[in-house]
Each structure stands twice: as C-alpha cells, then as structure tokens.
Design a protein around this motif. Structure first.
Motif, PDB file in Angstrom:
ATOM      1  N   HIS A 221     -55.661  30.432  19.124  1.00 48.76           N
ATOM      2  CA  HIS A 221     -55.584  29.694  20.392  1.00 48.76           C
ATOM      3  C   HIS A 221     -54.908  30.528  21.461  1.00 48.76           C
ATOM      4  O   HIS A 221     -53.740  30.918  21.332  1.00 48.76           O
ATOM      5  CB  HIS A 221     -54.824  28.393  20.201  1.00 48.76           C
ATOM      6  CG  HIS A 221     -55.577  27.400  19.370  1.00 48.76           C
ATOM      7  ND1 HIS A 221     -54.976  26.335  18.765  1.00 48.76           N
ATOM      8  CD2 HIS A 221     -56.885  27.318  19.040  1.00 48.76           C
ATOM      9  CE1 HIS A 221     -55.876  25.642  18.100  1.00 48.76           C
ATOM     10  NE2 HIS A 221     -57.046  26.226  18.246  1.00 48.76           N
ATOM     11  N   LEU A 222     -55.649  30.749  22.527  1.00 46.52           N
ATOM     12  CA  LEU A 222     -55.114  31.543  23.628  1.00 46.52           C
ATOM     13  C   LEU A 222     -53.830  30.955  24.176  1.00 46.52           C
ATOM     14  O   LEU A 222     -52.868  31.678  24.448  1.00 46.52           O
ATOM     15  CB  LEU A 222     -56.170  31.617  24.745  1.00 46.52           C
ATOM     16  CG  LEU A 222     -55.709  32.288  26.033  1.00 46.52           C
ATOM     17  CD1 LEU A 222     -55.382  33.744  25.764  1.00 46.52           C
ATOM     18  CD2 LEU A 222     -56.763  32.157  27.117  1.00 46.52           C
ATOM     19  N   VAL A 223     -53.795  29.638  24.350  1.00 46.22           N
ATOM     20  CA  VAL A 223     -52.600  29.027  24.938  1.00 46.22           C
ATOM     21  C   VAL A 223     -51.359  29.259  24.091  1.00 46.22           C
ATOM     22  O   VAL A 223     -50.272  29.463  24.620  1.00 46.22           O
ATOM     23  CB  VAL A 223     -52.774  27.507  25.150  1.00 46.22           C
ATOM     24  CG1 VAL A 223     -53.600  27.238  26.376  1.00 46.22           C
ATOM     25  CG2 VAL A 223     -53.350  26.862  23.932  1.00 46.22           C
ATOM     26  N   VAL A 224     -51.529  29.253  22.794  1.00 43.46           N
ATOM     27  CA  VAL A 224     -50.378  29.475  21.915  1.00 43.46           C
ATOM     28  C   VAL A 224     -49.890  30.915  22.058  1.00 43.46           C
ATOM     29  O   VAL A 224     -48.687  31.171  22.155  1.00 43.46           O
ATOM     30  CB  VAL A 224     -50.723  29.168  20.452  1.00 43.46           C
ATOM     31  CG1 VAL A 224     -49.562  29.517  19.541  1.00 43.46           C
ATOM     32  CG2 VAL A 224     -51.092  27.703  20.299  1.00 43.46           C
TER      33      VAL A 224
ATOM     34  N   SER B  92     -45.731  26.118  27.379  1.00 40.61           N
ATOM     35  CA  SER B  92     -45.498  27.403  28.052  1.00 40.61           C
ATOM     36  C   SER B  92     -46.801  28.141  28.286  1.00 40.61           C
ATOM     37  O   SER B  92     -47.047  28.678  29.363  1.00 40.61           O
ATOM     38  CB  SER B  92     -44.574  28.286  27.213  1.00 40.61           C
ATOM     39  OG  SER B  92     -43.373  27.626  26.941  1.00 40.61           O
ATOM     40  N   GLY B  93     -47.627  28.159  27.272  1.00 43.43           N
ATOM     41  CA  GLY B  93     -48.877  28.883  27.367  1.00 43.43           C
ATOM     42  C   GLY B  93     -49.785  28.286  28.417  1.00 43.43           C
ATOM     43  O   GLY B  93     -50.376  28.999  29.234  1.00 43.43           O
ATOM     44  N   LEU B  94     -49.866  26.994  28.408  1.00 41.66           N
ATOM     45  CA  LEU B  94     -50.712  26.299  29.370  1.00 41.66           C
ATOM     46  C   LEU B  94     -50.179  26.520  30.780  1.00 41.66           C
ATOM     47  O   LEU B  94     -50.943  26.757  31.718  1.00 41.66           O
ATOM     48  CB  LEU B  94     -50.696  24.806  29.027  1.00 41.66           C
ATOM     49  CG  LEU B  94     -51.937  23.966  29.280  1.00 41.66           C
ATOM     50  CD1 LEU B  94     -53.210  24.741  28.994  1.00 41.66           C
ATOM     51  CD2 LEU B  94     -51.878  22.734  28.408  1.00 41.66           C
TER      52      LEU B  94
ATOM     53  N   LEU C  59     -43.451  23.283  22.410  1.00 40.91           N
ATOM     54  CA  LEU C  59     -42.983  24.061  23.558  1.00 40.91           C
ATOM     55  C   LEU C  59     -43.908  25.237  23.852  1.00 40.91           C
ATOM     56  O   LEU C  59     -44.234  25.513  25.007  1.00 40.91           O
ATOM     57  CB  LEU C  59     -41.566  24.579  23.285  1.00 40.91           C
ATOM     58  CG  LEU C  59     -41.006  25.552  24.328  1.00 40.91           C
ATOM     59  CD1 LEU C  59     -40.876  24.849  25.670  1.00 40.91           C
ATOM     60  CD2 LEU C  59     -39.668  26.100  23.883  1.00 40.91           C
ATOM     61  N   VAL C  60     -44.335  25.927  22.818  1.00 38.07           N
ATOM     62  CA  VAL C  60     -45.169  27.110  23.043  1.00 38.07           C
ATOM     63  C   VAL C  60     -46.481  26.762  23.723  1.00 38.07           C
ATOM     64  O   VAL C  60     -46.980  27.513  24.552  1.00 38.07           O
ATOM     65  CB  VAL C  60     -45.471  27.869  21.731  1.00 38.07           C
ATOM     66  CG1 VAL C  60     -44.290  28.701  21.320  1.00 38.07           C
ATOM     67  CG2 VAL C  60     -45.900  26.932  20.647  1.00 38.07           C
ATOM     68  N   VAL C  61     -47.026  25.614  23.365  1.00 32.44           N
ATOM     69  CA  VAL C  61     -48.293  25.214  23.985  1.00 32.44           C
ATOM     70  C   VAL C  61     -48.069  24.910  25.461  1.00 32.44           C
ATOM     71  O   VAL C  61     -48.855  25.321  26.317  1.00 32.44           O
ATOM     72  CB  VAL C  61     -48.896  23.991  23.268  1.00 32.44           C
ATOM     73  CG1 VAL C  61     -50.135  23.506  23.992  1.00 32.44           C
ATOM     74  CG2 VAL C  61     -49.229  24.338  21.827  1.00 32.44           C
TER      75      VAL C  61
ATOM     76  N   SER D 266     -50.274  32.853  24.636  1.00 32.07           N
ATOM     77  CA  SER D 266     -49.643  32.968  25.952  1.00 32.07           C
ATOM     78  C   SER D 266     -48.243  32.384  25.947  1.00 32.07           C
ATOM     79  O   SER D 266     -47.296  32.974  26.465  1.00 32.07           O
ATOM     80  CB  SER D 266     -50.472  32.236  27.014  1.00 32.07           C
ATOM     81  OG  SER D 266     -51.774  32.724  27.038  1.00 32.07           O
ATOM     82  N   GLY D 267     -48.122  31.215  25.343  1.00 35.21           N
ATOM     83  CA  GLY D 267     -46.832  30.554  25.320  1.00 35.21           C
ATOM     84  C   GLY D 267     -45.811  31.356  24.547  1.00 35.21           C
ATOM     85  O   GLY D 267     -44.676  31.544  24.979  1.00 35.21           O
TER      86      GLY D 267
ATOM     87  N   LYS E 152     -58.336  23.022  21.988  1.00 29.77           N
ATOM     88  CA  LYS E 152     -57.339  24.043  22.306  1.00 29.77           C
ATOM     89  C   LYS E 152     -57.866  25.462  22.251  1.00 29.77           C
ATOM     90  O   LYS E 152     -57.219  26.385  22.731  1.00 29.77           O
ATOM     91  CB  LYS E 152     -56.115  23.891  21.389  1.00 29.77           C
ATOM     92  CG  LYS E 152     -55.162  22.821  21.898  1.00 29.77           C
ATOM     93  CD  LYS E 152     -53.837  22.794  21.167  1.00 29.77           C
ATOM     94  CE  LYS E 152     -52.983  21.660  21.730  1.00 29.77           C
ATOM     95  NZ  LYS E 152     -51.802  21.357  20.890  1.00 29.77           N
ATOM     96  N   ASP E 153     -59.034  25.625  21.660  1.00 30.92           N
ATOM     97  CA  ASP E 153     -59.565  26.984  21.662  1.00 30.92           C
ATOM     98  C   ASP E 153     -60.550  27.200  22.813  1.00 30.92           C
ATOM     99  O   ASP E 153     -61.299  28.160  22.833  1.00 30.92           O
ATOM    100  CB  ASP E 153     -60.211  27.322  20.320  1.00 30.92           C
ATOM    101  CG  ASP E 153     -61.267  26.304  19.929  1.00 30.92           C
ATOM    102  OD1 ASP E 153     -61.576  25.428  20.761  1.00 30.92           O
ATOM    103  OD2 ASP E 153     -61.779  26.395  18.814  1.00 30.92           O
TER     104      ASP E 153
ATOM    105  N   ALA F 184     -48.416  29.055  31.833  1.00 29.41           N
ATOM    106  CA  ALA F 184     -48.700  30.439  32.212  1.00 29.41           C
ATOM    107  C   ALA F 184     -50.157  30.577  32.630  1.00 29.41           C
ATOM    108  O   ALA F 184     -50.484  31.233  33.628  1.00 29.41           O
ATOM    109  CB  ALA F 184     -48.395  31.373  31.035  1.00 29.41           C
ATOM    110  N   LEU F 185     -51.017  29.925  31.877  1.00 30.67           N
ATOM    111  CA  LEU F 185     -52.448  30.000  32.145  1.00 30.67           C
ATOM    112  C   LEU F 185     -52.782  29.381  33.508  1.00 30.67           C
ATOM    113  O   LEU F 185     -53.482  29.973  34.328  1.00 30.67           O
ATOM    114  CB  LEU F 185     -53.194  29.240  31.042  1.00 30.67           C
ATOM    115  CG  LEU F 185     -54.502  29.843  30.569  1.00 30.67           C
ATOM    116  CD1 LEU F 185     -54.254  31.242  30.036  1.00 30.67           C
ATOM    117  CD2 LEU F 185     -55.112  28.973  29.495  1.00 30.67           C
TER     118      LEU F 185
END
Lengths: 208, 208
Positions: free
Chosen positions: B12-15, A17-19, A13-15, B17-18, A107-108, A21-22
DNA sequence: AGCAGCATCAGCCAAAAGGCGGAGAGACCA
DNA sequence: TGGTCTCTCCGCCTTTTGGCTGATGCTGCT
C-alpha cells in the motif's frame, strides 16, 4: 480553484500520515483534521465542517466506520463521505453505501484514483475502485444470490460455529426451519456444506 | 550517531508514505528504498543493503511477506527484518519468527514504539508490540494447545470447506486418520464441531 | 383476486461427522 | 534403551447434517 477541506479517519497513524502526505502534493486539498476513531470523527466534523470525510471501515475498538457514517448522515451534515479501506467484502460495500457513503476506495488504489474520487465526491459524483464496482455490478446482475435478511442473520450466527439446534434456539424457530434456511443459503453461496458456507461467509462476506 | 538505512516493504502506497514521513522525523533514519512486493524487496535489498527491512506480511498478489523473509535469510543477508502488519494472528507470528524476523510490530503501534524497534533491531534486539508478546507468551505457557505441523496443514484445508473424505484424498491419508487429527485439533482449539473450528481458525489463526 | 417471495414447519432417508477406545511404526531425546 | 511425540489406521455407535417433497400463513405487488 476552490480548496477542498478534508477530514481523515483511520485508526492507524501511518495510514493517516501517508494519506496526508499524498493529499499534500495536491494544491487544492487541505487536510484540516485527523481522527483515530468514529467518536472522534463525529466531534471533528462538528468543529471543522470538512467538505470530505475520508474514512476507514475497520477501526479497532469502539464505533466502526459504518456506524460513524450512519451517525454523520443522521446529523444532516452535508459532508461527502468516502470509504477508504483494505477489503472489498460484499457485505461491507453494501452496508457502507446503505449508510450513506459517496464512494468506496481500496487502500491499494493509485494516487490519481484517490484524488479523482475526492474531487468527484464534493461534486456529488460517486467514485469507486474497479474491484468494488465489479462486485456491486455482480450483485445487481444476480439478485438470486442475494441473501434475505433472515438468511443473512442465520449465516452470521452460523459463522460462530453453532449447531442447527443452537441456531433454532437462538432465533426462536424450529430446527426444521433452520434447515430450510440453510439449504437456501447454500444454494445462494454455491456451496454444499456448512463448512464451506462458513468459509465463504467469513472470507467473501467479510463476516469476521 | 550512526545513520540507519531502511527499506520499506508494503503493497500500500499510503502506508509506505506514512511510514516514510514518520521515520523522516528522526535524524538517524534514512529510508533508502521502498518495495511494493516481496520480489521487489529481494531486488532492492541486493542493491541497497539496508540495515533494516520493515515489511508487511500481507502483500496482495505474488510472494507474501513470510516467504520474502525466508528468502532474504537464505541469501545470508545481514539485514534485520522487522514485521509491520495489521494482524496479530498466532500463526503469522510464529511463522514470521520462524522465517527469521527480528521483531513484530502492529500497525497501530505508537511512533516511539516503531522507532525503538528499528533501533533495537540493528543492535540485534528483538522488539514486539505488547499484544504480540502476550500471544507468544501464552503459547509458551500452553504448549498443549499448539498444533502440530500436520494438524495445521489439515486445519488450513479445513477452512476451505472440504469434507473428511476430501481431506483424506488431498493429504493421501485415510478418513480415519483425518478424524483423529480433527479430534486433536478440536481439543486444542477448544471447540466441538468443525464449524466452530473453521470460525476459530479463520478469525484467530488468521487463515484466510 | 391472484401470484410471488418470505418465513415457518414436518417427515423421511442417506450421508457425514463426532466420540470412544485401541494400536502400530517411526522420530527424537534423555 | 525407554519414554514421548507424531502420524497413521481400525471398528462401533450416536448425533448431526443435508436432500427431497410438501405445506401453511403473511406480505406486497399487480
């Protein structure tokens, strides 16, 4: 400016969400749906027909990313599929491209890199992270180091800790043949013992 | 209601952010800073003194999460440290708890679980994901299967593909001793060959 | 037809690994 | 002090593995 519809597929889920948001910081992206599994991804592609599918490879239980990509391709869907994953194992890269992925991101990766990859993907361009590209490149330059299908099969079983005898029984070949294959595998992997081969296979080839 | 200040640490930025987006949905959380490495985490803790540090274990280059936790503890900081990672390997769990982590969450944890863990942590409560708890539990029930420090050290080198002779040279012990340790390791891991031990170690113990 | 690559098998030999039992020294704890 | 761990080491024997050389049938390409 055309809006690019995106489907996110990641079991975390966090990934997602992060993606989301990005991608939300860019005016031309529209995340129309999120899936937490390969099965869900197939469904949601049907319903939303996104322009791009951003997909993780490792997906907990059930269908993995590679299989999801393959099935999407078989359904003659015209989505561009971008792999977005943590590892850059040789085997995964090759299998993903083989299954029909348009690009391969780690992912980085920097946000700009991700944006560029998605925009490129809808135009049919193939974009991949630098480490990924370098691995593919290396494979092309040293075709001698690419395992044959049979060797790969053997290596896969080897990582389960089987003995030569067991390998032979499992593959219906003699122990002598097993040894021959192993010798070739060692040479290609640049190791001298099965222990090192297993270590290399699991780490480098991503055979977990 | 008291506000809980949080520092996020993940390469990881996406993590990040999420997680930030997720925690932003709760009125009592305030993400005051984000770090992409262990080193950065130490700095930012100095400056912000967050109530809770949410930290990934795998951190690309440089200091890993375990080491960061250890150093934070040594600096007599009073932050509650929560591990937030993808894998639930036995070794990582034990080392993290050992280093001073208050809780251990997996990245596929439900939002509520994450919230609860953070709120619990500031109150000194230890919260962990179910799979993590079950692994710890199993270790407590079968102490016979826990590797001694020396054995763990040996196993770690074993996964690099070293021979008995090389292991002995590396650890300054005789080959005979290496064999003894290996026999014990095999028994504890429930395997019979070094090949299987390596496979088990890398996969189950997370020794990559 | 000829050549290269792949998969299959054999025999021989040396090195490595594994199983077995035994044992001593130091640490730690009840 | 006695018991338990842990780490260290030994010898003996069997099994496994790896290195080497050589060989066959098949496929695919030229």
């Amino acid at each position: 400016m055309t809006t690019i519809t995106v489907l996110l597929v990641d079991d975390h889920l966090v990934v997602r969400s992060g993606l989301k948001a990005l991608l939300g910081t860019q005016p031309d992206f529209d995340v129309v749906a999120e899936a937490a599994s390969g099965e869900e991804a197939l469904e949601l592609v049907e319903h939303h027909s996104p322009a791009v599918v951003v997909m993780d490879l490792a997906m907990g239980a059930g269908m993995d990313g590679i299989e999801a990509i393959r099935q999407l391709r078989q359904r003659n869907s015209r989505q561009a599929i971008l792999v977005f994953t943590t590892y850059d194992s040789d085997a995964d890269i090759v299998r993903a491209v083989d299954a029909g992925a348009m690009g391969y991101l780690l992912k980085d990766a920097a946000p700009d890199e991700i944006f560029a990859a998605i925009r490129g993907a809808v135009q049919g361009k193939s974009v991949m992270s630098a480490p990924v590209a370098s691995r593919l490149f290396q494979q092309l330059r040293n075709p001698d180091e690419v395992l044959t299908p049979r060797e790969a099969e053997l290596l896969s079983l080897l990582t389960e800790g089987l003995s030569n005898r067991e390998l032979g029984q499992r593959l219906f070949i003699s122990e002598a043949t097993v040894k021959t294959h192993l010798a070739h595998i060692y040479a290609k992997l640049g190791v001298e013992t099965r222990a090192a081969a297993i270590a290399t296979a699991i780490r480098r080839e991503g055979m977990r």
